[in-house]
Design a protein around this motif. Structure first.
Motif, PDB file in Angstrom:
ATOM      1  N   ASP A 112      20.585   8.238  36.791  1.00  0.00           N
ATOM      2  CA  ASP A 112      21.761   7.379  36.707  1.00  0.00           C
ATOM      3  C   ASP A 112      21.529   6.198  35.782  1.00  0.00           C
ATOM      4  OD1 ASP A 112      19.981   6.358  38.799  1.00  0.00           O
ATOM      5  OD2 ASP A 112      21.522   4.840  39.120  1.00  0.00           O
ATOM      6  N   LYS A 113      20.242   5.879  35.525  1.00  0.00           N
ATOM      7  CA  LYS A 113      19.904   4.810  34.578  1.00  0.00           C
ATOM      8  C   LYS A 113      19.681   5.380  33.170  1.00  0.00           C
ATOM      9  CE  LYS A 113      19.568   1.712  37.963  1.00  0.00           C
ATOM     10  NZ  LYS A 113      19.725   2.584  39.137  1.00  0.00           N
ATOM     11  N   SER A 114      18.907   6.458  33.072  1.00  0.00           N
ATOM     12  CA  SER A 114      18.605   7.013  31.747  1.00  0.00           C
ATOM     13  C   SER A 114      19.835   7.598  31.069  1.00  0.00           C
ATOM     14  CB  SER A 114      17.514   8.083  31.853  1.00  0.00           C
ATOM     15  OG  SER A 114      17.933   9.160  32.662  1.00  0.00           O
ATOM     16  N   ASP A 115      20.796   8.092  31.864  1.00  0.00           N
ATOM     17  CA  ASP A 115      22.006   8.693  31.295  1.00  0.00           C
ATOM     18  C   ASP A 115      23.125   7.680  31.071  1.00  0.00           C
ATOM     19  OD1 ASP A 115      20.698  11.100  31.433  1.00  0.00           O
ATOM     20  OD2 ASP A 115      21.668  11.745  33.293  1.00  0.00           O
ATOM     21  N   SER A 116      22.854   6.414  31.317  1.00  0.00           N
ATOM     22  CA  SER A 116      23.886   5.392  31.169  1.00  0.00           C
ATOM     23  C   SER A 116      24.507   5.417  29.773  1.00  0.00           C
ATOM     24  CB  SER A 116      23.298   4.001  31.419  1.00  0.00           C
ATOM     25  OG  SER A 116      24.225   2.990  31.059  1.00  0.00           O
ATOM     26  N   PRO A 117      25.830   5.467  29.682  1.00  0.00           N
ATOM     27  CA  PRO A 117      26.488   5.451  28.374  1.00  0.00           C
ATOM     28  C   PRO A 117      26.248   4.147  27.627  1.00  0.00           C
ATOM     29  CG  PRO A 117      28.093   5.208  30.155  1.00  0.00           C
ATOM     30  CD  PRO A 117      26.793   5.588  30.792  1.00  0.00           C
ATOM     31  N   MET A 118      25.796   3.117  28.324  1.00  0.00           N
ATOM     32  CA  MET A 118      25.500   1.854  27.649  1.00  0.00           C
ATOM     33  C   MET A 118      24.246   1.964  26.786  1.00  0.00           C
ATOM     34  SD  MET A 118      26.362  -1.146  30.455  1.00  0.00           S
ATOM     35  CE  MET A 118      25.235  -0.551  31.736  1.00  0.00           C
ATOM     36  N   LEU A 119      23.379   2.943  27.106  1.00  0.00           N
ATOM     37  CA  LEU A 119      22.099   3.070  26.409  1.00  0.00           C
ATOM     38  C   LEU A 119      22.027   4.282  25.493  1.00  0.00           C
ATOM     39  CD1 LEU A 119      19.733   2.253  29.417  1.00  0.00           C
ATOM     40  CD2 LEU A 119      20.630   0.674  27.691  1.00  0.00           C
ATOM     41  N   ASN A 120      23.053   5.114  25.535  1.00  0.00           N
ATOM     42  CA  ASN A 120      23.070   6.344  24.737  1.00  0.00           C
ATOM     43  C   ASN A 120      24.333   6.397  23.889  1.00  0.00           C
ATOM     44  OD1 ASN A 120      20.738   8.133  26.095  1.00  0.00           O
ATOM     45  ND2 ASN A 120      21.826   7.023  27.704  1.00  0.00           N
ATOM     46  N   ARG A 121      24.186   6.888  22.659  1.00  0.00           N
ATOM     47  CA  ARG A 121      25.341   6.971  21.770  1.00  0.00           C
ATOM     48  C   ARG A 121      25.218   8.225  20.909  1.00  0.00           C
ATOM     49  NH1 ARG A 121      28.410   2.643  19.783  1.00  0.00           N
ATOM     50  NH2 ARG A 121      27.903   1.683  21.798  1.00  0.00           N
ATOM     51  N   ASP A 122      26.189   9.134  21.028  1.00  0.00           N
ATOM     52  CA  ASP A 122      26.222  10.350  20.202  1.00  0.00           C
ATOM     53  C   ASP A 122      24.918  11.144  20.278  1.00  0.00           C
ATOM     54  OD1 ASP A 122      28.802   9.665  19.357  1.00  0.00           O
ATOM     55  OD2 ASP A 122      28.012   8.422  17.738  1.00  0.00           O
ATOM     56  N   GLY A 123      24.381  11.270  21.487  1.00  0.00           N
ATOM     57  CA  GLY A 123      23.178  12.067  21.675  1.00  0.00           C
ATOM     58  C   GLY A 123      21.880  11.361  21.344  1.00  0.00           C
ATOM     59  N   VAL A 125      19.238   8.162  22.032  1.00  0.00           N
ATOM     60  CA  VAL A 125      18.841   7.137  23.007  1.00  0.00           C
ATOM     61  C   VAL A 125      18.507   5.850  22.261  1.00  0.00           C
ATOM     62  CG1 VAL A 125      17.144   6.489  24.751  1.00  0.00           C
ATOM     63  CG2 VAL A 125      17.941   8.860  24.607  1.00  0.00           C
ATOM     64  N   TYR A 126      19.133   4.758  22.670  1.00  0.00           N
ATOM     65  CA  TYR A 126      18.877   3.464  22.038  1.00  0.00           C
ATOM     66  C   TYR A 126      18.214   2.466  22.988  1.00  0.00           C
ATOM     67  CZ  TYR A 126      21.706   4.748  17.977  1.00  0.00           C
ATOM     68  OH  TYR A 126      22.190   5.359  16.836  1.00  0.00           O
ATOM     69  N   GLY A 127      18.178   2.798  24.267  1.00  0.00           N
ATOM     70  CA  GLY A 127      17.568   1.888  25.228  1.00  0.00           C
ATOM     71  C   GLY A 127      16.837   2.653  26.315  1.00  0.00           C
ATOM     72  N   ILE A 128      15.642   2.203  26.639  1.00  0.00           N
ATOM     73  CA  ILE A 128      14.851   2.814  27.708  1.00  0.00           C
ATOM     74  C   ILE A 128      14.963   1.918  28.943  1.00  0.00           C
ATOM     75  CG2 ILE A 128      12.583   3.606  28.428  1.00  0.00           C
ATOM     76  CD1 ILE A 128      13.690   5.119  26.016  1.00  0.00           C
ATOM     77  N   PRO A 129      15.604   2.405  30.012  1.00  0.00           N
ATOM     78  CA  PRO A 129      15.756   1.578  31.215  1.00  0.00           C
ATOM     79  C   PRO A 129      14.402   1.088  31.718  1.00  0.00           C
ATOM     80  CG  PRO A 129      17.085   3.569  31.379  1.00  0.00           C
ATOM     81  CD  PRO A 129      16.178   3.750  30.194  1.00  0.00           C
ATOM     82  N   TRP A 130      14.334  -0.194  32.037  1.00  0.00           N
ATOM     83  CA  TRP A 130      13.083  -0.794  32.483  1.00  0.00           C
ATOM     84  C   TRP A 130      13.182  -1.214  33.955  1.00  0.00           C
ATOM     85  CZ3 TRP A 130      11.321  -6.426  31.267  1.00  0.00           C
ATOM     86  CH2 TRP A 130      10.011  -6.615  31.702  1.00  0.00           C
TER      87      TRP A 130
END
Length: 351
Positions: A112-123, A125-130
């Motif tokens: 639920d954190k790694s799949d967050s749309p806030m951290l992913n864009r067009d396939g 990954v731009y952010g690694i949940p910490w």
């Protein structure tokens, strides 16, 4: 003479090459001060294990963080970003995509954190949940025989002049939304929020900006209660032995997710990947919680490694708590400006 000159040139070239290699191993990290990534014992362990030298820089607000990324392109290798601001960083081209195959511990991040749309864009990954945590309320234990359960305690006349709130427009408005029974990400009655916050201003002693501000106030017994971050409240008690307890009001609390990103133009991507992997590792997390106090790890194995009665596992993992927290979502520049205008108007009434 020619041989001597050639030897001098080759020696100089070797020195420059060596210096470049050392510089390439430098790892520039942009983060909140005193927030895990700059713990001396952690930095030392990471440097010893990887050979990368960590150079920390700090910010005091998300806006300052974005400004530092904009004005120092190519300087930073890792940046900690509240996930609600990751989209803005993506749109401005301030951060780059991350190859998660180079970050083994990513596989243990809660979906639920790694799949967050806030951290992913067009396939990508731009952010690694910490870590994630709450902006709830914390109390000075000396001022309460029994911990309060409602957010309304902030308005209790008994605590007039001994209430503190963070000087952050977005957080304040969202706190007001919770106090008026509204969704922090879809505020329908802003007038009610403004009126509620206006009625709180006579209670306020001052505003805080850093953990040190809050902790000094409670250490000198100047405050009874105030908004505070869950991880900070944990650190106040664990590291500084202050009489502080976190309260998650029955009305709810603001939740946030912090993630690591790699700024565009990073000169040490391999080092950045290694650093992020270390920061989400269960070994580091358990030591961080034990030595300092910390928010909740996004790594499920890290949380499971904590004692069963630990706050971050027992309380923060309670489904009843999860039901009443609201995670911050991105807001527009127009919304941020509107919140700031409201907040600046309200603060005038605090002497």
């Amino acid at each position: 003479m020619r041989m001597t000159r050639l030897k001098t040139i080759l020696t100089a070239a070797a020195v420059l090459t060596s210096a470049a290699a050392v510089q390439a191993d430098d790892l520039h990290v942009l983060n909140w001060k005193g927030y895990g990534a700059d713990e001396p014992w952690a930095v030392e362990a990471f440097e010893k294990a990887t050979g990368h030298k960590v150079i920390n820089d700090f910010f005091n607000s998300e806006q300052e963080m974005l400004t530092k990324l904009r004005t120092n392109p190519g300087l930073y290798d890792v940046v900690m970003i509240n996930a609600a601001f990751t989209g803005q960083a993506i749109e401005e081209g301030l951060i780059q995509g991350i190859d998660v195959s180079n970050i083994p511990n990513y596989a243990d991040i809660s979906p639920d954190k790694s799949d967050s749309p806030m951290l992913n864009r067009d396939g990508t990954v731009y952010g690694i949940p910490w870590v994630w945590g709450l902006t709830a309320i914390a109390i000075n234990e000396k001022s309460f025989a029994t911990p309060p359960t409602s957010i309304s305690v902030m308005w209790d006349e008994a605590h007039k002049g001994r209430v503190i709130i963070r000087d952050d427009a977005v957080e304040a408005v969202q706190f007001g939304a919770i106090a008026t029974g509204q969704d922090i990400n879809d505020i329908e009655d802003m007038d009610a929020v403004k009126a509620k916050l206006a009625s709180l201003m006579p209670q306020i002693r001052t505003f805080w900006s850093s953990e040190n501000d809050w902790n000094q106030m409670v250490a000198s017994n100047q405050i009874d209660i105030g908004t505070y971050w869950s991880g900070s409240a944990d650190r106040a008690k664990t590291q500084f032995n202050l009489p502080v307890s976190l309260v998650i009001p029955e009305e709810g609390a603001v939740a946030w997710l912090d993630a690591f990103s790699i700024p565009t133009g990073s000169k040490n991507v391999a080092g950045a990947e290694a650093f992020i992997n270390y920061m989400i590792d269960p070994g580091f997390y358990v030591e961080w919680v034990t030595k300092v106090g910390a928010p909740v790890s996004a790594n499920e194995k890290a949380v499971a490694a904590l004692p069963e009665n630990s706050f971050n596992r027992k309380v923060m993992g309670d489904p009843k708590v999860a039901e009443r927290i609201q995670f911050q979502a991105p807001i527009t520049d127009e919304q941020r400006e509107a919140y700031l205008a409201i907040w600046q108007e309200l603060k005038v009434n605090v002497k």
